[in-house]
Scaffold this motif. Sequence first.
Motif, PDB file in Angstrom:
ATOM      1  N   PRO A  81       0.814  -1.210   0.000  1.00  0.00           N
ATOM      2  CA  PRO A  81       0.000   0.000   0.000  1.00  0.00           C
ATOM      3  C   PRO A  81       0.858   1.275   0.000  1.00  0.00           C
ATOM      4  O   PRO A  81       0.360   2.367  -0.218  1.00  0.00           O
ATOM      5  CB  PRO A  81      -0.810  -0.109   1.294  1.00  0.00           C
ATOM      6  CG  PRO A  81       0.013  -0.987   2.179  1.00  0.00           C
ATOM      7  CD  PRO A  81       0.733  -1.941   1.267  1.00  0.00           C
ATOM      8  N   HIS A  82       2.165   1.124   0.217  1.00  0.00           N
ATOM      9  CA  HIS A  82       3.064   2.275   0.326  1.00  0.00           C
ATOM     10  C   HIS A  82       3.863   2.553  -0.935  1.00  0.00           C
ATOM     11  O   HIS A  82       4.398   3.642  -1.106  1.00  0.00           O
ATOM     12  CB  HIS A  82       4.029   2.083   1.494  1.00  0.00           C
ATOM     13  CG  HIS A  82       3.329   1.781   2.773  1.00  0.00           C
ATOM     14  ND1 HIS A  82       2.595   2.720   3.462  1.00  0.00           N
ATOM     15  CD2 HIS A  82       3.204   0.621   3.474  1.00  0.00           C
ATOM     16  CE1 HIS A  82       2.060   2.154   4.535  1.00  0.00           C
ATOM     17  NE2 HIS A  82       2.416   0.897   4.552  1.00  0.00           N
ATOM     18  N   VAL A  83       3.986   1.548  -1.799  1.00  0.00           N
ATOM     19  CA  VAL A  83       4.763   1.692  -3.025  1.00  0.00           C
ATOM     20  C   VAL A  83       3.852   1.350  -4.194  1.00  0.00           C
ATOM     21  O   VAL A  83       3.233   0.292  -4.208  1.00  0.00           O
ATOM     22  CB  VAL A  83       5.989   0.754  -3.034  1.00  0.00           C
ATOM     23  CG1 VAL A  83       6.767   0.902  -4.336  1.00  0.00           C
ATOM     24  CG2 VAL A  83       6.885   1.028  -1.847  1.00  0.00           C
ATOM     25  N   GLY A  88       5.633   5.866 -12.680  1.00  0.00           N
ATOM     26  CA  GLY A  88       6.501   6.837 -12.015  1.00  0.00           C
ATOM     27  C   GLY A  88       7.953   6.585 -12.360  1.00  0.00           C
ATOM     28  O   GLY A  88       8.303   5.657 -13.078  1.00  0.00           O
ATOM     29  N   ASP A  89       8.787   7.429 -11.836  1.00  0.00           N
ATOM     30  CA  ASP A  89      10.208   7.342 -12.131  1.00  0.00           C
ATOM     31  C   ASP A  89      10.972   7.958 -10.977  1.00  0.00           C
ATOM     32  O   ASP A  89      10.634   9.027 -10.494  1.00  0.00           O
ATOM     33  CB  ASP A  89      10.517   8.090 -13.427  1.00  0.00           C
ATOM     34  CG  ASP A  89      11.941   7.883 -13.909  1.00  0.00           C
ATOM     35  OD1 ASP A  89      12.491   6.781 -13.695  1.00  0.00           O
ATOM     36  OD2 ASP A  89      12.494   8.811 -14.509  1.00  0.00           O
ATOM     37  N   LEU A  90      11.991   7.258 -10.531  1.00  0.00           N
ATOM     38  CA  LEU A  90      12.894   7.792  -9.521  1.00  0.00           C
ATOM     39  C   LEU A  90      14.166   8.231 -10.226  1.00  0.00           C
ATOM     40  O   LEU A  90      14.396   7.897 -11.381  1.00  0.00           O
ATOM     41  CB  LEU A  90      13.224   6.712  -8.484  1.00  0.00           C
ATOM     42  CG  LEU A  90      12.030   6.133  -7.739  1.00  0.00           C
ATOM     43  CD1 LEU A  90      12.484   5.008  -6.826  1.00  0.00           C
ATOM     44  CD2 LEU A  90      11.318   7.210  -6.958  1.00  0.00           C
ATOM     45  N   ARG A  91      14.994   8.957  -9.527  1.00  0.00           N
ATOM     46  CA  ARG A  91      16.274   9.376 -10.067  1.00  0.00           C
ATOM     47  C   ARG A  91      17.382   8.797  -9.209  1.00  0.00           C
ATOM     48  O   ARG A  91      17.360   8.923  -7.975  1.00  0.00           O
ATOM     49  CB  ARG A  91      16.396  10.907 -10.087  1.00  0.00           C
ATOM     50  CG  ARG A  91      15.286  11.644 -10.826  1.00  0.00           C
ATOM     51  CD  ARG A  91      14.986  11.134 -12.208  1.00  0.00           C
ATOM     52  NE  ARG A  91      16.081  11.354 -13.124  1.00  0.00           N
ATOM     53  CZ  ARG A  91      16.141  10.814 -14.352  1.00  0.00           C
ATOM     54  NH1 ARG A  91      15.173  10.043 -14.783  1.00  0.00           N
ATOM     55  NH2 ARG A  91      17.157  11.063 -15.132  1.00  0.00           N
ATOM     56  N   LEU A  92      18.319   8.136  -9.853  1.00  0.00           N
ATOM     57  CA  LEU A  92      19.493   7.583  -9.190  1.00  0.00           C
ATOM     58  C   LEU A  92      20.636   8.569  -9.370  1.00  0.00           C
ATOM     59  O   LEU A  92      21.037   8.850 -10.497  1.00  0.00           O
ATOM     60  CB  LEU A  92      19.880   6.239  -9.805  1.00  0.00           C
ATOM     61  CG  LEU A  92      18.802   5.171  -9.873  1.00  0.00           C
ATOM     62  CD1 LEU A  92      19.332   3.945 -10.606  1.00  0.00           C
ATOM     63  CD2 LEU A  92      18.317   4.805  -8.484  1.00  0.00           C
ATOM     64  N   TYR A 116      16.165   9.443  -5.455  1.00  0.00           N
ATOM     65  CA  TYR A 116      15.373  10.652  -5.247  1.00  0.00           C
ATOM     66  C   TYR A 116      14.107  10.594  -6.089  1.00  0.00           C
ATOM     67  O   TYR A 116      14.074   9.953  -7.142  1.00  0.00           O
ATOM     68  CB  TYR A 116      16.164  11.898  -5.656  1.00  0.00           C
ATOM     69  CG  TYR A 116      17.355  12.148  -4.780  1.00  0.00           C
ATOM     70  CD1 TYR A 116      17.243  12.930  -3.636  1.00  0.00           C
ATOM     71  CD2 TYR A 116      18.594  11.593  -5.077  1.00  0.00           C
ATOM     72  CE1 TYR A 116      18.338  13.152  -2.819  1.00  0.00           C
ATOM     73  CE2 TYR A 116      19.685  11.815  -4.266  1.00  0.00           C
ATOM     74  CZ  TYR A 116      19.553  12.593  -3.133  1.00  0.00           C
ATOM     75  OH  TYR A 116      20.631  12.807  -2.323  1.00  0.00           O
ATOM     76  N   GLY A 117      13.077  11.313  -5.631  1.00  0.00           N
ATOM     77  CA  GLY A 117      11.877  11.494  -6.425  1.00  0.00           C
ATOM     78  C   GLY A 117      12.145  12.490  -7.532  1.00  0.00           C
ATOM     79  O   GLY A 117      13.185  13.153  -7.563  1.00  0.00           O
ATOM     80  N   GLN A 118      11.198  12.623  -8.446  1.00  0.00           N
ATOM     81  CA  GLN A 118      11.338  13.569  -9.548  1.00  0.00           C
ATOM     82  C   GLN A 118      11.482  15.007  -9.058  1.00  0.00           C
ATOM     83  O   GLN A 118      12.075  15.839  -9.736  1.00  0.00           O
ATOM     84  CB  GLN A 118      10.129  13.468 -10.481  1.00  0.00           C
ATOM     85  CG  GLN A 118      10.114  12.207 -11.304  1.00  0.00           C
ATOM     86  CD  GLN A 118      11.217  12.194 -12.345  1.00  0.00           C
ATOM     87  OE1 GLN A 118      11.513  13.199 -12.974  1.00  0.00           O
ATOM     88  NE2 GLN A 118      11.835  11.050 -12.505  1.00  0.00           N
ATOM     89  N   ASP A 119      10.947  15.277  -7.879  1.00  0.00           N
ATOM     90  CA  ASP A 119      11.019  16.644  -7.330  1.00  0.00           C
ATOM     91  C   ASP A 119      12.330  16.915  -6.581  1.00  0.00           C
ATOM     92  O   ASP A 119      12.516  17.982  -6.022  1.00  0.00           O
ATOM     93  CB  ASP A 119       9.823  16.915  -6.432  1.00  0.00           C
ATOM     94  CG  ASP A 119       9.773  15.987  -5.224  1.00  0.00           C
ATOM     95  OD1 ASP A 119      10.661  15.102  -5.065  1.00  0.00           O
ATOM     96  OD2 ASP A 119       8.823  16.122  -4.425  1.00  0.00           O
ATOM     97  N   PRO A 122      14.596  13.126  -1.215  1.00  0.00           N
ATOM     98  CA  PRO A 122      15.044  11.753  -1.008  1.00  0.00           C
ATOM     99  C   PRO A 122      13.848  10.800  -1.047  1.00  0.00           C
ATOM    100  O   PRO A 122      12.786  11.093  -0.521  1.00  0.00           O
ATOM    101  CB  PRO A 122      15.683  11.779   0.381  1.00  0.00           C
ATOM    102  CG  PRO A 122      16.094  13.211   0.563  1.00  0.00           C
ATOM    103  CD  PRO A 122      15.028  14.023  -0.129  1.00  0.00           C
ATOM    104  N   TYR A 123      14.048   9.657  -1.704  1.00  0.00           N
ATOM    105  CA  TYR A 123      12.994   8.657  -1.812  1.00  0.00           C
ATOM    106  C   TYR A 123      12.862   7.914  -0.495  1.00  0.00           C
ATOM    107  O   TYR A 123      13.842   7.432   0.071  1.00  0.00           O
ATOM    108  CB  TYR A 123      13.352   7.699  -2.956  1.00  0.00           C
ATOM    109  CG  TYR A 123      12.336   6.643  -3.228  1.00  0.00           C
ATOM    110  CD1 TYR A 123      11.019   6.970  -3.495  1.00  0.00           C
ATOM    111  CD2 TYR A 123      12.695   5.306  -3.231  1.00  0.00           C
ATOM    112  CE1 TYR A 123      10.083   5.984  -3.768  1.00  0.00           C
ATOM    113  CE2 TYR A 123      11.768   4.326  -3.518  1.00  0.00           C
ATOM    114  CZ  TYR A 123      10.464   4.661  -3.781  1.00  0.00           C
ATOM    115  OH  TYR A 123       9.538   3.684  -4.049  1.00  0.00           O
TER     116      TYR A 123
END
Length: 125
Positions: A81-83, A88-92, A116-119, A122-123
């Motif tokens: 339920p959390h992921v 979507g896309d994360l940034r490494l 990290y998130g797109q914004d 930190p993820y």
Amino acid sequence: MADDSTTEARTAEQRPTPRQEAARLTAEGVHVIALTWVDNAGITRVKTVPTARLAAVAERGVGMSPIFDVYTCDDYITASPHVGGPDGDLRLIPDLRRLTVLAAQPGWAWAPVDRYGQDGTPYAC
């Protein structure tokens, strides 16, 4: 004795830029950098980038789907339920302080990544 903020500032100033690191790696014959992270199942995941792209990757990162956070140790996908799913896309973003030329893998270097998130935050996973 310098306080911690002065020491950190001095250390940051002495650190090579991503472009300088790419030039150093190229001069050492490195063509590819392995960017790694460990997922929630304890599996090391890897994205590779050419050395010529290091400066751009250090600034903007490399994309990764958040779906990796719900893979199990045998690569089955579970639910959470959390992921979310594969959307979507994360940034490494590579940690260039840990960038290492791999002696046993000619032409390769390695760096761990932060996610990290797109914004740019930190993820959480």
